[in-house]
Design an enzyme around this catalytic site. Structure first.
Site, short mmCIF file in Angstrom:
data_model
loop_
_atom_site.label_atom_id
_atom_site.label_comp_id
_atom_site.label_asym_id
_atom_site.label_seq_id
_atom_site.Cartn_x
_atom_site.Cartn_y
_atom_site.Cartn_z
N SER A 19 0.84 -1.22 0.00
CA SER A 19 0.00 0.00 0.00
C SER A 19 0.87 1.26 0.00
CB SER A 19 -0.98 0.01 1.18
OG SER A 19 -0.31 0.20 2.39
N ASN A 20 2.03 1.20 0.64
CA ASN A 20 2.93 2.36 0.58
C ASN A 20 3.49 2.55 -0.82
OD1 ASN A 20 3.48 3.84 3.25
ND2 ASN A 20 3.35 1.68 3.84
N LYS B 274 17.15 -11.72 6.74
CA LYS B 274 18.13 -10.73 6.28
C LYS B 274 18.37 -10.85 4.78
CE LYS B 274 22.00 -13.60 7.75
NZ LYS B 274 23.18 -13.75 8.58
N ARG C 19 13.08 -7.74 5.61
CA ARG C 19 14.41 -8.28 5.85
C ARG C 19 15.35 -7.18 6.29
NH1 ARG C 19 15.68 -13.37 3.56
NH2 ARG C 19 13.75 -14.24 2.74
N ASN D 221 13.33 4.13 4.62
CA ASN D 221 12.35 3.16 5.10
C ASN D 221 11.20 3.89 5.78
OD1 ASN D 221 11.33 0.54 5.84
ND2 ASN D 221 12.11 0.88 7.92
N HIS E 122 8.47 3.28 8.90
CA HIS E 122 8.24 2.40 10.06
C HIS E 122 6.97 2.85 10.78
CE1 HIS E 122 9.27 -0.38 13.25
NE2 HIS E 122 8.88 0.57 14.09
C1 GRF Z 1 3.87 -0.58 6.83
O1 GRF Z 1 3.10 -0.48 8.00
C2 GRF Z 1 5.26 -0.04 7.05
O2 GRF Z 1 5.33 0.93 8.02
C3 GRF Z 1 6.03 -1.27 7.49
O3 GRF Z 1 5.45 -2.33 6.79
C4 GRF Z 1 4.12 -2.01 6.43
C5 GRF Z 1 4.01 -2.19 4.94
O4 GRF Z 1 2.72 -2.07 4.46
N1 GRF Z 1 7.44 -1.07 7.23
P1 GRF Z 1 2.46 -2.00 2.90
O5 GRF Z 1 3.00 -3.28 2.29
O6 GRF Z 1 3.12 -0.78 2.35
O7 GRF Z 1 0.97 -1.94 2.80
#
Ligand code: GRF
Length: 202
Positions: free
Chosen positions: A13-14, A65, A93, A109, A111
Site C-alpha cells: 500500500s505504501n 536478512k 528483511r 524506510n 516504520h
Molecule cells: C507498513 O506499515 C510499514 O510501516 C512497514 O510495513 C508495512 C508495509 O505495508 N514497514 P504495505 O505493504 O506498504 O501496505
C-alpha cells in the site's frame, strides 16, 4: 528526476501511495524497478499493473536478512536499472552493510511507530500493548541497525480506547501514505542533508 527502486514483501500500500504521487506529479521520480523477496507478494502485482519492471529475488537460505546471493542479485538489479535511491516499503528483511554502503543515505524506510519507540516487528501492536496514547509513523534513512537510521519525517497518530491492532494500524497507514511520498520528494529535490543523527531539510 530521481530514479527510485522499491523493495517490499507485502501488500504494497505504501508503494501504491508512491505510484499515485508520481502519477499526480507530487513526486518527481521514476520508479525504475520493484523487487520482492516474496514471489506472490501483491506489491509485484501492483508494479506489473503500473508497467514497472517487477522482480522476485530468492533470498534463501536466510529468513530475516538480505545477504549473499539475494543481496548480490538485488545490487545487480539496482545497477542494471540505474537506481539512484531505494525505498523500502514493507520489506521484511534486515538490509546488510554491503547494500547500505553502496547506497549510503539513499535507502529510505517507513516504520509504523514514532521511532525510537517500538522498533522491529508489528510496532502498532507493541504501542497498543505498552499503552501509549499517541503513536505514528517515521520515515528514516537506513543504517546498519534495525530502525535506527537518521529520521527524515514523523507523523503523529492518536490511540483510541476502542482501538484494536487492526484499527490502529489502519490509522497509522493513512499517515504513512502521506508522509512517505512527501519525504521522497524532499530526497528527489536534493534537499536532505544528514549531519550525524540529524537530517536537515535545506
Ligand atoms: C507498513 O506499515 C510499514 O510501516 C512497514 O510495513 C508495512 C508495509 O505495508 N514497514 P504495505 O505493504 O506498504 O501496505
Amino acid at each position: 528526476m530521481l530514479a527510485l527502486a522499491v523493495l517490499g514483501s507485502g501488500k504494497g500500500s505504501n508503494f501504491q501511495s508512491i505510484l499515485d504521487a508520481v502519477r499526480d506529479k507530487r513526486l518527481d521520480a521514476r520508479i525504475v524497478c520493484t523487487i520482492s523477496d516474496v514471489a506472490d507478494a501483491f506489491i509485484l502485482e501492483r508494479a506489473r499493473r503500473a508497467g514497472v519492471p517487477a522482480y522476485h529475488v530468492d533470498c534463501s537460505p536466510w529468513k530475516t536478512k538480505l545477504e549473499g546471493m539475494g543481496e548480490e542479485r538485488v545490487l545487480e538489479l539496482l545497477r542494471e536499472h540505474g537506481a539512484d535511491a531505494v525505498a523500502l516499503a514493507g520489506f521484511m528483511r534486515i538490509v546488510k552493510p554491503r547494500l547500505i554502503e553502496a547506497y549510503r543515505n539513499r535507502i529510505v524506510n517507513i516504520h509504523p511507530s514514532l521511532l525510537p519507540a517500538f522498533p522491529g516487528l508489528r510496532a502498532w501492536e507493541q504501542a497498543l500493548a505498552y499503552g501509549v496514547h499517541v503513536t505514528g509513523c517515521t520515515v528514516h534513512f537506513v543504517d546498519e541497525g534495525t530502525d535506527t537510521g537518521p529520521i527524515i519525517a514523523q507523523r503523529v497518530v492518536p490511540v483510541f480506547d476502542s482501538d484494536t491492532p487492526e484499527t490502529l494500524h489502519a490509522r497509522i497507514q493513512e499517515q504513512e501514505h502521506l508522509a512517505y511520498p512527501e519525504a521522497l520528494q524532499w530526497l528527489a529535490e536534493g534537499r536532505l542533508r544528514v549531519e550525524g543523527r540529524r537530517v536537515f531539510r535545506d
